[in-house]
Design a protein around this motif. Structure first.
Motif, PDB file in Angstrom:
ATOM      1  N   GLN A  51       0.840  -1.197   0.000  1.00 12.78           N
ATOM      2  CA  GLN A  51       0.000   0.000   0.000  1.00 12.78           C
ATOM      3  C   GLN A  51       0.876   1.249   0.000  1.00 12.78           C
ATOM      4  O   GLN A  51       1.894   1.308   0.680  1.00 12.78           O
ATOM      5  N   VAL A  52       0.450   2.228  -0.788  1.00 14.15           N
ATOM      6  CA  VAL A  52       1.105   3.536  -0.812  1.00 14.15           C
ATOM      7  C   VAL A  52       0.016   4.585  -0.670  1.00 14.15           C
ATOM      8  O   VAL A  52      -0.950   4.600  -1.437  1.00 14.15           O
ATOM      9  N   THR A  53       0.172   5.446   0.338  1.00 11.55           N
ATOM     10  CA  THR A  53      -0.825   6.482   0.604  1.00 11.55           C
ATOM     11  C   THR A  53      -0.212   7.847   0.337  1.00 11.55           C
ATOM     12  O   THR A  53       0.905   8.132   0.779  1.00 11.55           O
ATOM     13  N   ILE A  54      -0.950   8.692  -0.371  1.00 10.05           N
ATOM     14  CA  ILE A  54      -0.479  10.037  -0.702  1.00 10.05           C
ATOM     15  C   ILE A  54      -1.468  11.038  -0.125  1.00 10.05           C
ATOM     16  O   ILE A  54      -2.671  10.969  -0.391  1.00 10.05           O
ATOM     17  N   VAL A  55      -0.947  11.957   0.691  1.00  8.29           N
ATOM     18  CA  VAL A  55      -1.791  12.925   1.403  1.00  8.29           C
ATOM     19  C   VAL A  55      -1.235  14.323   1.170  1.00  8.29           C
ATOM     20  O   VAL A  55      -0.015  14.525   1.201  1.00  8.29           O
ATOM     21  N   LYS A  56      -2.131  15.299   0.953  1.00 10.85           N
ATOM     22  CA  LYS A  56      -1.673  16.675   0.775  1.00 10.85           C
ATOM     23  C   LYS A  56      -2.119  17.547   1.942  1.00 10.85           C
ATOM     24  O   LYS A  56      -2.636  17.048   2.943  1.00 10.85           O
ATOM     25  N   GLY A  57      -1.908  18.858   1.827  1.00  8.25           N
ATOM     26  CA  GLY A  57      -2.185  19.793   2.905  1.00  8.25           C
ATOM     27  C   GLY A  57      -3.567  19.641   3.515  1.00  8.25           C
ATOM     28  O   GLY A  57      -4.541  19.366   2.812  1.00  8.25           O
ATOM     29  N   GLY A  58      -3.635  19.812   4.839  1.00  5.33           N
ATOM     30  CA  GLY A  58      -4.891  19.630   5.544  1.00  5.33           C
ATOM     31  C   GLY A  58      -5.236  18.169   5.741  1.00  5.33           C
ATOM     32  O   GLY A  58      -6.382  17.831   6.029  1.00  5.33           O
ATOM     33  N   ASN A  59      -4.231  17.303   5.580  1.00  2.75           N
ATOM     34  CA  ASN A  59      -4.420  15.847   5.686  1.00  2.75           C
ATOM     35  C   ASN A  59      -5.485  15.337   4.719  1.00  2.75           C
ATOM     36  O   ASN A  59      -6.215  14.386   5.009  1.00  2.75           O
ATOM     37  N   GLU A  60      -5.560  15.969   3.550  1.00  6.59           N
ATOM     38  CA  GLU A  60      -6.524  15.545   2.534  1.00  6.59           C
ATOM     39  C   GLU A  60      -5.940  14.396   1.714  1.00  6.59           C
ATOM     40  O   GLU A  60      -4.863  14.526   1.128  1.00  6.59           O
ATOM     41  N   ALA A  61      -6.655  13.285   1.687  1.00  6.40           N
ATOM     42  CA  ALA A  61      -6.175  12.116   0.953  1.00  6.40           C
ATOM     43  C   ALA A  61      -6.190  12.393  -0.549  1.00  6.40           C
ATOM     44  O   ALA A  61      -7.185  12.870  -1.095  1.00  6.40           O
ATOM     45  N   VAL A  62      -5.084  12.098  -1.203  1.00  2.78           N
ATOM     46  CA  VAL A  62      -4.992  12.204  -2.659  1.00  2.78           C
ATOM     47  C   VAL A  62      -5.290  10.845  -3.283  1.00  2.78           C
ATOM     48  O   VAL A  62      -6.158  10.716  -4.150  1.00  2.78           O
ATOM     49  N   THR A  73      -4.175  -0.767  -7.546  1.00  5.27           N
ATOM     50  CA  THR A  73      -5.451  -0.100  -7.795  1.00  5.27           C
ATOM     51  C   THR A  73      -5.566   1.157  -6.934  1.00  5.27           C
ATOM     52  O   THR A  73      -4.804   1.352  -5.988  1.00  5.27           O
ATOM     53  N   VAL A  74      -6.555   2.004  -7.270  1.00  5.52           N
ATOM     54  CA  VAL A  74      -6.797   3.252  -6.541  1.00  5.52           C
ATOM     55  C   VAL A  74      -8.078   3.089  -5.722  1.00  5.52           C
ATOM     56  O   VAL A  74      -9.176   3.000  -6.281  1.00  5.52           O
ATOM     57  N   ALA A  75      -7.945   3.052  -4.400  1.00  2.00           N
ATOM     58  CA  ALA A  75      -9.092   2.789  -3.523  1.00  2.00           C
ATOM     59  C   ALA A  75     -10.169   3.856  -3.657  1.00  2.00           C
ATOM     60  O   ALA A  75     -11.363   3.554  -3.603  1.00  2.00           O
ATOM     61  N   GLU A  76      -9.760   5.119  -3.845  1.00  2.00           N
ATOM     62  CA  GLU A  76     -10.730   6.215  -3.933  1.00  2.00           C
ATOM     63  C   GLU A  76     -11.593   6.149  -5.191  1.00  2.00           C
ATOM     64  O   GLU A  76     -12.571   6.892  -5.310  1.00  2.00           O
ATOM     65  N   ARG A  77     -11.241   5.294  -6.119  1.00  2.00           N
ATOM     66  CA  ARG A  77     -12.039   5.121  -7.336  1.00  2.00           C
ATOM     67  C   ARG A  77     -12.512   3.676  -7.461  1.00  2.00           C
ATOM     68  O   ARG A  77     -12.542   3.096  -8.533  1.00  2.00           O
ATOM     69  N   ASP A 163      18.994  14.213  -5.484  1.00  2.00           N
ATOM     70  CA  ASP A 163      19.391  14.286  -6.891  1.00  2.00           C
ATOM     71  C   ASP A 163      18.359  13.686  -7.844  1.00  2.00           C
ATOM     72  O   ASP A 163      18.680  13.344  -8.980  1.00  2.00           O
ATOM     73  N   ARG A 164      17.139  13.540  -7.393  1.00  3.14           N
ATOM     74  CA  ARG A 164      16.042  13.065  -8.233  1.00  3.14           C
ATOM     75  C   ARG A 164      14.872  14.029  -8.081  1.00  3.14           C
ATOM     76  O   ARG A 164      14.820  14.819  -7.143  1.00  3.14           O
ATOM     77  N   ASN A 165      13.926  13.936  -9.011  1.00  2.70           N
ATOM     78  CA  ASN A 165      12.751  14.804  -8.947  1.00  2.70           C
ATOM     79  C   ASN A 165      11.489  13.965  -9.126  1.00  2.70           C
ATOM     80  O   ASN A 165      10.821  14.034 -10.157  1.00  2.70           O
ATOM     81  N   PRO A 166      11.151  13.130  -8.126  1.00  2.31           N
ATOM     82  CA  PRO A 166       9.967  12.276  -8.250  1.00  2.31           C
ATOM     83  C   PRO A 166       8.703  13.107  -8.421  1.00  2.31           C
ATOM     84  O   PRO A 166       8.518  14.112  -7.742  1.00  2.31           O
ATOM     85  N   ASN A 167       7.855  12.669  -9.339  1.00  3.36           N
ATOM     86  CA  ASN A 167       6.631  13.410  -9.654  1.00  3.36           C
ATOM     87  C   ASN A 167       5.431  12.693  -9.046  1.00  3.36           C
ATOM     88  O   ASN A 167       4.954  11.696  -9.584  1.00  3.36           O
ATOM     89  N   PHE A 168       4.952  13.201  -7.931  1.00  4.05           N
ATOM     90  CA  PHE A 168       3.779  12.632  -7.276  1.00  4.05           C
ATOM     91  C   PHE A 168       2.585  13.540  -7.537  1.00  4.05           C
ATOM     92  O   PHE A 168       2.567  14.691  -7.115  1.00  4.05           O
ATOM     93  N   GLY A 169       1.593  13.016  -8.255  1.00  9.25           N
ATOM     94  CA  GLY A 169       0.418  13.807  -8.601  1.00  9.25           C
ATOM     95  C   GLY A 169      -0.353  14.253  -7.376  1.00  9.25           C
ATOM     96  O   GLY A 169      -0.419  13.547  -6.367  1.00  9.25           O
ATOM     97  N   THR A 170      -0.970  15.420  -7.478  1.00  9.02           N
ATOM     98  CA  THR A 170      -1.681  16.005  -6.344  1.00  9.02           C
ATOM     99  C   THR A 170      -3.190  15.765  -6.384  1.00  9.02           C
ATOM    100  O   THR A 170      -3.908  16.198  -5.493  1.00  9.02           O
ATOM    101  N   GLU A 171      -3.674  15.088  -7.434  1.00 11.83           N
ATOM    102  CA  GLU A 171      -5.100  14.776  -7.549  1.00 11.83           C
ATOM    103  C   GLU A 171      -5.269  13.270  -7.721  1.00 11.83           C
ATOM    104  O   GLU A 171      -4.410  12.598  -8.298  1.00 11.83           O
ATOM    105  N   THR A 172      -6.398  12.754  -7.260  1.00 12.29           N
ATOM    106  CA  THR A 172      -6.661  11.312  -7.366  1.00 12.29           C
ATOM    107  C   THR A 172      -6.567  10.837  -8.808  1.00 12.29           C
ATOM    108  O   THR A 172      -6.006   9.773  -9.101  1.00 12.29           O
ATOM    109  N   THR A 173      -7.090  11.633  -9.727  1.00 12.59           N
ATOM    110  CA  THR A 173      -7.106  11.234 -11.137  1.00 12.59           C
ATOM    111  C   THR A 173      -5.705  11.135 -11.735  1.00 12.59           C
ATOM    112  O   THR A 173      -5.524  10.481 -12.765  1.00 12.59           O
TER     113      THR A 173
END
Length: 258
Positions: A51-62, A73-77, A163-173
């Motif tokens: 499992q990998v969980t991504i959360v943004k400001g205000g503890n809002e689940a992404v 899979t994406v649990a939110e969808r 030395d890397r620039n990982p791109n983690f999306g900020t929206e569920t989609t």
């Protein structure tokens, strides 16, 4: 004491206050850790991650990305498949990242790098938690700096430039596999489009060697604006993607197509 002396002392005091407030960012960088892996052991941990969980400001689940027998899979969808290529690339970038420079350990300065606690509503970064049986790690992924990025382990004070620039999306989609269909126009012989009023538009190819689709039943006195105009319809299933997805019993518009 003269007015001139007072002004000089006030000026010196103001400069000292400014230097003190910027102390953490202005001090000589600590390069003793340069070159080491940012998260030793993360690469081996990824092979067992479930499992990998991504959360943004205000503890809002992404996104909550979960591994099952069919893949990620994406649990939110509703368990819709995740974009595995993007997912893998982002996590590998973290696992392979090496420290370029140690940055601030002062929480008051975290917001300059985007590595503040995501419990704060205005937090700019993302908290990425990777879980595997009996193990977990949480990284606050902050602002980018060119091809590099600022990061901090959530349980530690020190922040780093890696030395890397990982791109983690900020929206569920951002984490969905949005590929729906990809059928090349070369494989299509006919497309029929029926309008709400019952009118039907038909575009066809008589053989595979035909370059452009033909439009049937062109009204008398009319002609195509250009020869390939019907190709837009003929190629409609090529690289077809959607914007968002939901279970059919949760939305009348289960799939929004671009």
């Amino acid at each position: 004491m003269s007015n001139r002396t007072v002004f000089i002392l006030l000026g010196v005091a103001a400069i000292l206050v400014l230097l003190a407030s910027l102390g953490n960012l202005q001090r000589e960088p600590d390069n003793t850790q340069a070159g080491r892996l940012f998260l030793p052991g993360l690469e081996s941990m990824l092979s067992e991650a479930n499992q990998v969980t991504i959360v943004k400001g205000g503890n809002e689940a992404v996104a909550t990305l979960q591994r099952n027998a069919d893949g990620w899979t994406v649990a939110e969808r509703g368990g819709y498949p995740a974009d595995f290529a993007k997912f893998r690339s982002s996590l590998l970038a973290l696992a392979e990242a090496r420290v370029l420079e140690v940055k601030t350990s002062d929480p008051e300065q975290y917001n300059r790098l985007g590595v503040e606690d995501v419990g704060q509503t205005a937090a700019a970064g993302l908290a990425v938690t990777i879980e595997s049986p009996g193990n977990s790690a949480t990284v606050v992924v902050g602002e980018s700096d060119g091809n590099y990025r600022y990061v901090r382990q959530a349980e530690e004070a020190e922040s780093y430039l890696i030395d890397r620039n990982p791109n983690f999306g900020t929206e569920t989609t951002d984490w969905l596999d949005t590929n729906l269909l990809d059928i090349s126009g070369d494989r299509v012989r006919q497309v029929s489009v029926t309008h709400p009023d019952g009118e039907t538009v038909l575009v066809t190819k008589t053989d595979a060697a035909q370059t452009n689709f033909s439009l049937d039943s062109i009204p008398e006195g009319r002609e195509l604006l250009y020869d390939s105009v019907a190709n837009v319809t003929g190629n409609v299933l090529e690289r077809l993607r959607f914007d968002d997805v939901a279970k059919a019993d949760e939305s009348e518009d289960a799939i929004l197509v671009e």
